[in-house]
Write a protein that holds these residues in place. Structure first.
Motif, PDB file in Angstrom:
ATOM      1  N   LEU A   1       0.829  -1.206   0.000  1.00 52.03           N
ATOM      2  CA  LEU A   1       0.000   0.000   0.000  1.00 52.03           C
ATOM      3  C   LEU A   1       0.863   1.256   0.000  1.00 52.03           C
ATOM      4  O   LEU A   1       0.622   2.196  -0.768  1.00 52.03           O
ATOM      5  N   ILE A   2       1.912   1.286   0.790  1.00 52.84           N
ATOM      6  CA  ILE A   2       2.820   2.437   0.842  1.00 52.84           C
ATOM      7  C   ILE A   2       3.538   2.566  -0.506  1.00 52.84           C
ATOM      8  O   ILE A   2       3.689   3.677  -1.048  1.00 52.84           O
ATOM      9  N   ALA A   3       4.007   1.452  -1.054  1.00 47.81           N
ATOM     10  CA  ALA A   3       4.700   1.475  -2.354  1.00 47.81           C
ATOM     11  C   ALA A   3       3.731   1.975  -3.425  1.00 47.81           C
ATOM     12  O   ALA A   3       4.112   2.775  -4.306  1.00 47.81           O
ATOM     13  N   GLY A   4       2.494   1.565  -3.401  1.00 51.36           N
ATOM     14  CA  GLY A   4       1.502   2.006  -4.377  1.00 51.36           C
ATOM     15  C   GLY A   4       1.222   3.496  -4.250  1.00 51.36           C
ATOM     16  O   GLY A   4       1.052   4.213  -5.252  1.00 51.36           O
ATOM     17  N   LEU A   5       1.157   3.969  -2.992  1.00 50.66           N
ATOM     18  CA  LEU A   5       0.934   5.395  -2.771  1.00 50.66           C
ATOM     19  C   LEU A   5       2.116   6.223  -3.286  1.00 50.66           C
ATOM     20  O   LEU A   5       1.940   7.285  -3.913  1.00 50.66           O
ATOM     21  N   VAL A   6       3.334   5.763  -3.036  1.00 49.39           N
ATOM     22  CA  VAL A   6       4.534   6.484  -3.493  1.00 49.39           C
ATOM     23  C   VAL A   6       4.559   6.491  -5.019  1.00 49.39           C
ATOM     24  O   VAL A   6       4.801   7.533  -5.647  1.00 49.39           O
ATOM     25  N   ILE A   7       4.335   5.332  -5.633  1.00 47.77           N
ATOM     26  CA  ILE A   7       4.347   5.259  -7.096  1.00 47.77           C
ATOM     27  C   ILE A   7       3.218   6.124  -7.666  1.00 47.77           C
ATOM     28  O   ILE A   7       3.406   6.849  -8.651  1.00 47.77           O
ATOM     29  N   GLY A   8       2.070   6.126  -7.078  1.00 45.20           N
ATOM     30  CA  GLY A   8       0.940   6.952  -7.522  1.00 45.20           C
ATOM     31  C   GLY A   8       1.239   8.430  -7.386  1.00 45.20           C
ATOM     32  O   GLY A   8       0.889   9.245  -8.249  1.00 45.20           O
ATOM     33  N   ALA A   9       1.895   8.828  -6.270  1.00 45.32           N
ATOM     34  CA  ALA A   9       2.232  10.241  -6.051  1.00 45.32           C
ATOM     35  C   ALA A   9       3.244  10.708  -7.099  1.00 45.32           C
ATOM     36  O   ALA A   9       3.127  11.818  -7.654  1.00 45.32           O
ATOM     37  N   VAL A  10       4.248   9.870  -7.360  1.00 50.47           N
ATOM     38  CA  VAL A  10       5.268  10.232  -8.365  1.00 50.47           C
ATOM     39  C   VAL A  10       4.606  10.330  -9.744  1.00 50.47           C
ATOM     40  O   VAL A  10       4.860  11.265 -10.504  1.00 50.47           O
ATOM     41  N   ALA A  11       3.750   9.391 -10.106  1.00 50.66           N
ATOM     42  CA  ALA A  11       3.070   9.398 -11.401  1.00 50.66           C
ATOM     43  C   ALA A  11       2.161  10.632 -11.513  1.00 50.66           C
ATOM     44  O   ALA A  11       2.103  11.282 -12.559  1.00 50.66           O
ATOM     45  N   ALA A  12       1.456  10.942 -10.425  1.00 49.10           N
ATOM     46  CA  ALA A  12       0.576  12.112 -10.440  1.00 49.10           C
ATOM     47  C   ALA A  12       1.392  13.393 -10.599  1.00 49.10           C
ATOM     48  O   ALA A  12       1.003  14.324 -11.315  1.00 49.10           O
ATOM     49  N   ARG A  13       2.526  13.419  -9.922  1.00 50.47           N
ATOM     50  CA  ARG A  13       3.392  14.600 -10.006  1.00 50.47           C
ATOM     51  C   ARG A  13       3.896  14.774 -11.445  1.00 50.47           C
ATOM     52  O   ARG A  13       3.872  15.877 -12.001  1.00 50.47           O
ATOM     53  N   LEU A  14       4.370  13.719 -12.084  1.00 55.26           N
ATOM     54  CA  LEU A  14       4.856  13.780 -13.457  1.00 55.26           C
ATOM     55  C   LEU A  14       3.726  14.176 -14.413  1.00 55.26           C
ATOM     56  O   LEU A  14       3.916  14.982 -15.323  1.00 55.26           O
ATOM     57  N   PHE A  15       2.570  13.612 -14.202  1.00 55.05           N
ATOM     58  CA  PHE A  15       1.423  13.915 -15.048  1.00 55.05           C
ATOM     59  C   PHE A  15       1.012  15.381 -14.894  1.00 55.05           C
ATOM     60  O   PHE A  15       0.716  16.050 -15.874  1.00 55.05           O
ATOM     61  N   SER A  16       1.034  15.879 -13.666  1.00 56.21           N
ATOM     62  CA  SER A  16       0.648  17.279 -13.445  1.00 56.21           C
ATOM     63  C   SER A  16       1.683  18.236 -14.030  1.00 56.21           C
ATOM     64  O   SER A  16       1.332  19.298 -14.548  1.00 56.21           O
ATOM     65  N   ILE A  17       2.968  17.892 -13.997  1.00 55.43           N
ATOM     66  CA  ILE A  17       4.011  18.738 -14.594  1.00 55.43           C
ATOM     67  C   ILE A  17       3.820  18.797 -16.100  1.00 55.43           C
ATOM     68  O   ILE A  17       3.895  19.868 -16.718  1.00 55.43           O
ATOM     69  N   ARG A  18       3.571  17.654 -16.726  1.00 58.35           N
ATOM     70  CA  ARG A  18       3.336  17.624 -18.173  1.00 58.35           C
ATOM     71  C   ARG A  18       2.097  18.440 -18.528  1.00 58.35           C
ATOM     72  O   ARG A  18       2.099  19.177 -19.506  1.00 58.35           O
ATOM     73  N   GLN A  19       1.075  18.285 -17.732  1.00 60.17           N
ATOM     74  CA  GLN A  19      -0.164  19.030 -17.983  1.00 60.17           C
ATOM     75  C   GLN A  19       0.082  20.537 -17.832  1.00 60.17           C
ATOM     76  O   GLN A  19      -0.404  21.328 -18.628  1.00 60.17           O
ATOM     77  N   PHE A  20       0.875  20.897 -16.830  1.00 57.13           N
ATOM     78  CA  PHE A  20       1.209  22.303 -16.615  1.00 57.13           C
ATOM     79  C   PHE A  20       1.999  22.851 -17.805  1.00 57.13           C
ATOM     80  O   PHE A  20       1.741  23.947 -18.274  1.00 57.13           O
ATOM     81  N   ASN A  21       2.981  22.074 -18.290  1.00 52.28           N
ATOM     82  CA  ASN A  21       3.770  22.486 -19.451  1.00 52.28           C
ATOM     83  C   ASN A  21       2.894  22.624 -20.691  1.00 52.28           C
ATOM     84  O   ASN A  21       3.074  23.547 -21.481  1.00 52.28           O
ATOM     85  N   GLN A  22       1.943  21.712 -20.864  1.00 52.77           N
ATOM     86  CA  GLN A  22       1.035  21.795 -22.002  1.00 52.77           C
ATOM     87  C   GLN A  22       0.160  23.044 -21.909  1.00 52.77           C
ATOM     88  O   GLN A  22      -0.052  23.742 -22.902  1.00 52.77           O
TER      89      GLN A  22
END
Length: 147
Positions: free
Chosen positions: A7-28
């Motif tokens: 669960l902790i590993a999933g949360l960390v991976i989800g947070a990193v993925a969300a962060r990358l996705f939000s940065i790309r969205q911000f750049n777009q």
């Protein structure tokens, strides 16, 4: 405990993925905003160029009209000025005082009298002297005293 780790590993991976996705969205979004600004600036530039060309065309047309008016004016005044008789020069000097005008008239008469007098020269001018002078002067050749 392994489920908590997953669960902790999933949360960390989800947070990193969300962060990358939000940065790309911000750049777009940022690129989209820059694109819209560029389009607006291009449209403004095109409008300014169009206005400039329109104004230039209007001014050139006015210049051509003015030139044609000048040509017509010169042609009409040329004919009236050429056809008129020449203006006679006034002999009276109205803009000067009476004394000054009289003095000028007398001095002009004296100048004319001096010009009328014939000057006779009894002697030829020195520039035309019989002997050579200046650059054209010839020197007598020296005799060699025999040796």
């Amino acid at each position: 405990m392994s489920s908590i780790l997953w669960l902790i590993a999933g949360l960390v991976i989800g947070a990193v993925a969300a962060r990358l996705f939000s940065i790309r969205q911000f750049n777009q979004n940022k690129l989209q905003v820059e694109l819209e600004e560029s389009k607006t600036q291009l449209q403004n530039y095109r409008t300014e160029v169009s206005d400039h060309l329109e104004t230039t065309q209007r001014l050139m047309s006015q210049l051509q009209d003015n030139y044609e008016q000048i040509v017509r004016h010169m042609a009409s005044t040329k004919m009236t000025l050429v056809d008129k008789a020449p203006v006679q020069r006034a002999t009276n000097l109205n803009y000067l005082s009476t004394d000054t005008a009289e003095h000028i008239r007398k001095s002009l008469g004296q100048i004319d009298e001096r010009r009328r007098k014939q000057v006779s020269h009894s002697q030829q001018p020195l520039d035309y002297a019989g002997h050579s002078s200046g650059l054209m002067k010839t020197f007598p050749t020296e005799k060699n005293s025999g040796a």
